[in-house]
Write an enzyme that holds these catalytic residues in place. Structure first.
Site, PDB file in Angstrom:
ATOM      1  N   SER A  17      -2.116  59.966 -15.238  1.00  0.00           N
ATOM      2  CA  SER A  17      -1.888  59.940 -13.587  1.00  0.00           C
ATOM      3  C   SER A  17      -1.034  58.885 -13.180  1.00  0.00           C
ATOM      4  O   SER A  17      -1.124  57.712 -13.992  1.00  0.00           O
ATOM      5  CB  SER A  17      -3.358  59.914 -13.170  1.00  0.00           C
ATOM      6  OG  SER A  17      -3.174  59.501 -11.733  1.00  0.00           O
ATOM      7  N   TYR A  35     -11.713  55.474 -11.854  1.00  0.00           N
ATOM      8  CA  TYR A  35     -10.545  56.541 -12.054  1.00  0.00           C
ATOM      9  C   TYR A  35      -9.344  55.776 -12.813  1.00  0.00           C
ATOM     10  O   TYR A  35      -8.916  56.205 -14.010  1.00  0.00           O
ATOM     11  CB  TYR A  35     -10.100  57.342 -10.900  1.00  0.00           C
ATOM     12  CG  TYR A  35      -9.173  58.483 -11.239  1.00  0.00           C
ATOM     13  CD1 TYR A  35      -9.389  59.801 -11.949  1.00  0.00           C
ATOM     14  CD2 TYR A  35      -7.801  58.145 -11.028  1.00  0.00           C
ATOM     15  CE1 TYR A  35      -8.615  60.547 -12.391  1.00  0.00           C
ATOM     16  CE2 TYR A  35      -6.819  59.313 -11.339  1.00  0.00           C
ATOM     17  CZ  TYR A  35      -6.976  60.420 -11.840  1.00  0.00           C
ATOM     18  OH  TYR A  35      -6.063  61.550 -12.096  1.00  0.00           O
TER      19      TYR A  35
HETATM   20  N1  NAP Z   1      -4.422  66.937  -8.908  1.00  0.00           N
HETATM   21  C1  NAP Z   1      -3.534  65.547  -8.954  1.00  0.00           C
HETATM   22  O1  NAP Z   1      -3.127  64.985  -7.850  1.00  0.00           O
HETATM   23  C2  NAP Z   1      -3.439  64.895 -10.264  1.00  0.00           C
HETATM   24  C3  NAP Z   1      -2.466  63.743 -10.071  1.00  0.00           C
HETATM   25  C4  NAP Z   1      -2.462  63.281 -11.212  1.00  0.00           C
HETATM   26  C5  NAP Z   1      -2.925  63.167 -12.415  1.00  0.00           C
HETATM   27  N2  NAP Z   1      -4.054  64.657 -12.547  1.00  0.00           N
HETATM   28  C6  NAP Z   1      -4.981  64.894 -13.887  1.00  0.00           C
HETATM   29  O2  NAP Z   1      -4.496  66.002 -14.331  1.00  0.00           O
HETATM   30  C7  NAP Z   1      -5.484  66.747 -14.853  1.00  0.00           C
HETATM   31  C8  NAP Z   1      -6.147  68.003 -14.494  1.00  0.00           C
HETATM   32  O3  NAP Z   1      -6.468  67.939 -12.879  1.00  0.00           O
HETATM   33  P1  NAP Z   1      -6.592  69.049 -11.832  1.00  0.00           P
HETATM   34  O4  NAP Z   1      -5.668  68.270 -10.658  1.00  0.00           O
HETATM   35  O5  NAP Z   1      -5.899  70.356 -12.393  1.00  0.00           O
HETATM   36  O6  NAP Z   1      -7.898  69.133 -11.435  1.00  0.00           O
HETATM   37  P2  NAP Z   1      -8.928  70.208 -11.297  1.00  0.00           P
HETATM   38  O7  NAP Z   1      -8.085  71.478 -10.779  1.00  0.00           O
HETATM   39  O8  NAP Z   1     -10.376  69.694 -10.685  1.00  0.00           O
HETATM   40  O9  NAP Z   1      -9.363  70.699 -12.809  1.00  0.00           O
HETATM   41  C9  NAP Z   1      -9.881  69.853 -13.666  1.00  0.00           C
HETATM   42  C10 NAP Z   1     -10.678  70.411 -14.550  1.00  0.00           C
HETATM   43  O10 NAP Z   1     -11.538  69.648 -15.616  1.00  0.00           O
HETATM   44  C11 NAP Z   1     -12.719  70.263 -15.888  1.00  0.00           C
HETATM   45  N3  NAP Z   1     -13.681  69.108 -16.260  1.00  0.00           N
HETATM   46  C12 NAP Z   1     -14.101  68.299 -15.387  1.00  0.00           C
HETATM   47  N4  NAP Z   1     -15.176  67.785 -15.689  1.00  0.00           N
HETATM   48  C13 NAP Z   1     -15.297  68.323 -17.197  1.00  0.00           C
HETATM   49  C14 NAP Z   1     -16.076  67.917 -18.106  1.00  0.00           C
HETATM   50  N5  NAP Z   1     -17.373  67.125 -18.111  1.00  0.00           N
HETATM   51  N6  NAP Z   1     -16.066  68.804 -19.214  1.00  0.00           N
HETATM   52  C15 NAP Z   1     -14.873  69.558 -19.564  1.00  0.00           C
HETATM   53  N7  NAP Z   1     -14.229  69.791 -18.565  1.00  0.00           N
HETATM   54  C16 NAP Z   1     -14.247  69.300 -17.250  1.00  0.00           C
HETATM   55  C17 NAP Z   1     -12.986  71.105 -14.612  1.00  0.00           C
HETATM   56  O11 NAP Z   1     -13.913  71.808 -14.930  1.00  0.00           O
HETATM   57  P3  NAP Z   1     -15.093  72.289 -13.856  1.00  0.00           P
HETATM   58  O12 NAP Z   1     -14.483  73.080 -12.857  1.00  0.00           O
HETATM   59  O13 NAP Z   1     -16.038  73.111 -14.561  1.00  0.00           O
HETATM   60  O14 NAP Z   1     -15.502  70.995 -13.293  1.00  0.00           O
HETATM   61  C18 NAP Z   1     -11.743  71.722 -14.394  1.00  0.00           C
HETATM   62  O15 NAP Z   1     -11.547  72.983 -14.984  1.00  0.00           O
HETATM   63  C19 NAP Z   1      -6.588  65.492 -14.711  1.00  0.00           C
HETATM   64  O16 NAP Z   1      -6.878  64.860 -15.982  1.00  0.00           O
HETATM   65  C20 NAP Z   1      -6.462  64.942 -13.615  1.00  0.00           C
HETATM   66  O17 NAP Z   1      -7.039  63.336 -13.561  1.00  0.00           O
HETATM   67  C21 NAP Z   1      -4.199  65.186 -11.099  1.00  0.00           C
END
Ligand code: NAP
Length: 228
Positions: A128, A141
């Site tokens: 991130s 985070y």
């Molecule tokens: N969205 C943003 O703005 C952003 C920006 C920078 C970086 N990121 C990074 O991008 C990555 C993907 O994020 P996203 O935005 O796509 O978020 P998201 O839609 O919330 O997806 C996150 C996924 O991680 C899973 N997860 C959470 N806790 C878990 C656990 N204990 N064990 C296994 N799986 C788990 C969730 O499953 P459940 O639904 O079952 O909880 C969900 O499928 C993350 O690493 C995040 O930090 C996101």
């Protein structure tokens, strides 16, 4: 030549499911995550196997991945964020965040290294921009993501002789359920049009996985562009 086998954690989330759709048909997918139902729904759309695992319980991962078989690429995409000032954030949140975002990925990497080395594959860590600079309210985070960069850098140095590639991708705010939750925690409105579209981050990861073997993309930052 057989197709690469690519394991995606958090596969049912915003970026994870976009990546699964991007790779479908060219990679054999292992859709890993915590909640089985959305993973099975995704598998019905894109194909592949479902692998339930909980990164919040690193000691449980050995059992979860036992017998997983061939793995060419590992995409550490799952993550969690709970905002809070250092003055207020409780130790349980710190522990959960560090497990899901850092200790879990480290343990999963360790367990899958023999398979990844055998394939001379690629490991991608979805970090991130909060892993590059920490803002007020983002300590747990950002600390987990700063640590994730250290994990990636050390792993790259250790595994390069075995032909393993290691990349970190640093997306800025992306239109996913996580961003929706962040905006709610910030007490602000959520308009997906203001953020990077998940397929754009997925395309970046797919490019890294499919890139010619003579190049490693060590660190790639993805920031919003201007749509005209
Ligand atoms: N969205 C943003 O703005 C952003 C920006 C920078 C970086 N990121 C990074 O991008 C990555 C993907 O994020 P996203 O935005 O796509 O978020 P998201 O839609 O919330 O997806 C996150 C996924 O991680 C899973 N997860 C959470 N806790 C878990 C656990 N204990 N064990 C296994 N799986 C788990 C969730 O499953 P459940 O639904 O079952 O909880 C969900 O499928 C993350 O690493 C995040 O930090 C996101």
């Amino acid at each position: 030549m057989s197709r690469p086998v690519t394991l995606i954690t958090g596969a049912a989330g915003g970026i994870g499911s976009a990546l699964a759709h991007t790779l479908a048909g060219t990679h054999d997918l292992i859709l890993a995550g915590r909640t089985p139902a959305p993973l099975h729904a995704l598998a019905a759309e894109v194909g592949g196997r479902v692998l339930p695992l909980d990164l919040g319980q690193p000691a449980s991962l050995a059992g979860a991945v036992a017998g997983v078989g061939r793995v060419t690429n590992l995409v550490h995409n799952a993550g969690m964020v709970q905002l809070g000032a250092v003055a207020e954030q409780e130790t349980a949140v710190w522990q959960a965040t560090l497990n899901v975002n850092l200790a879990g990925p480290a343990e999963l990497t360790r367990l899958l290294l023999p398979a990844l080395r055998a394939e001379r594959g690629t490991v991608v860590f979805v970090n991130s921009t909060a892993g590059l600079a920490a803002s007020a309210g983002w300590a747990s985070y950002a600390a987990s993501k700063f640590g994730l960069r250290a994990l990636a850098d050390a792993l790259r140095a250790e595994e390069a002789p075995d032909g393993l590639r290691v990349s970190t991708v640093y997306p800025s705010r992306t239109a996913t359920p996580m961003q929706q939750s962040v905006r709610a925690q910030e007490g602000a409105a959520y308009d997906p049009a203001n953020y990077i579209a998940p397929p754009s981050v997925a395309a970046t990861i797919a490019f890294i996985l499919n890139a010619p073997r003579d190049a490693t993309f060590t660190d790639v930052t993805v920031r919003p562009g201007h749509v005209t």
